[in-house]
Design an enzyme around this catalytic site. Structure first.
Site, mmCIF file in Angstrom:
data_model
loop_
_atom_site.group_PDB
_atom_site.id
_atom_site.type_symbol
_atom_site.label_atom_id
_atom_site.label_comp_id
_atom_site.label_asym_id
_atom_site.label_seq_id
_atom_site.Cartn_x
_atom_site.Cartn_y
_atom_site.Cartn_z
ATOM 1 N N ASP A 119 0.851 -1.183 0.000
ATOM 2 C CA ASP A 119 0.000 0.000 0.000
ATOM 3 C C ASP A 119 0.886 1.231 0.000
ATOM 4 O OD1 ASP A 119 -2.405 -1.419 0.029
ATOM 5 O OD2 ASP A 119 -2.416 -1.549 2.214
ATOM 6 N N ASP A 137 -6.799 -1.153 -4.601
ATOM 7 C CA ASP A 137 -7.852 -1.015 -3.590
ATOM 8 C C ASP A 137 -8.913 -0.025 -4.050
ATOM 9 O OD1 ASP A 137 -6.362 -2.736 -1.960
ATOM 10 O OD2 ASP A 137 -5.443 -1.089 -0.841
#
Length: 161
Positions: A119, A137
């Site tokens: 991330d 995401d």
């Protein structure tokens, strides 16, 4: 469904996978531990921060065998829906499905290669730090919202299953 639309949907899926992995490659090699912030004011910070998420969505801890099992089941169901909709005349549903599957594959590749999802997008406002996330995401969330809207507008699509 027209052949050109199928090719377009496939190209979008490949692009999602490619660009998410390209950004992750860049972040892994170029972003310092302290991060890079593009916007940094008293009330808003937006930037790149490297985080390896070994948990599932929203940081929920789960043993790795369950994580891979859940991912396999979800990808299988999404693949089934894509396969069924490639045969129908439903042009609207295929793009969000392909986007969600490509994004899920990108995150799965991270788990297999890096031991967790990479991330990198960091946003904080008014002393609140949102969970760090990645392009995949965001595509998954946008795709699911699009599927819910399509389902609401065309309830007959899901009645076939």
């Amino acid at each position: 469904m027209p052949y050109k639309y199928k090719i377009f949907a496939l190209a979008i899926g490949i692009d999602v996978l490619f660009f998410d992995q390209l950004i992750k490659y860049f972040v892994l090699r170029k972003v310092p531990e302290s991060g890079i912030f593009f916007v940094s004011t008293e009330n808003l910070r937006i930037g790149l921060t490297l985080v390896k998420n070994v948990n599932i969505a929203f940081g929920i801890p789960l043993p790795q065998v369950f994580t891979f099992s859940i991912i396999a089941i979800i990808l299988g169901l999404l693949g089934y829906f894509i396969f069924k909709n490639f045969k129908t005349e439903s042009n609207f549903i295929i793009l969000p499905l392909v986007g969600v599957v490509a994004a899920a594959i990108s995150n799965l590749a991270d788990r297999l290669i890096h031991g967790g999802v990479i991330d990198y997008l960091s946003i904080s406002t008014h002393n609140y730090q949102y969970p760090v996330f990645n392009l995949a995401d965001a595509i998954i969330v946008i795709g699911i919202i699009a599927l819910l809207i399509i389902n609401y507008k065309q309830k007959k699509i899901w009645k076939k299953y």
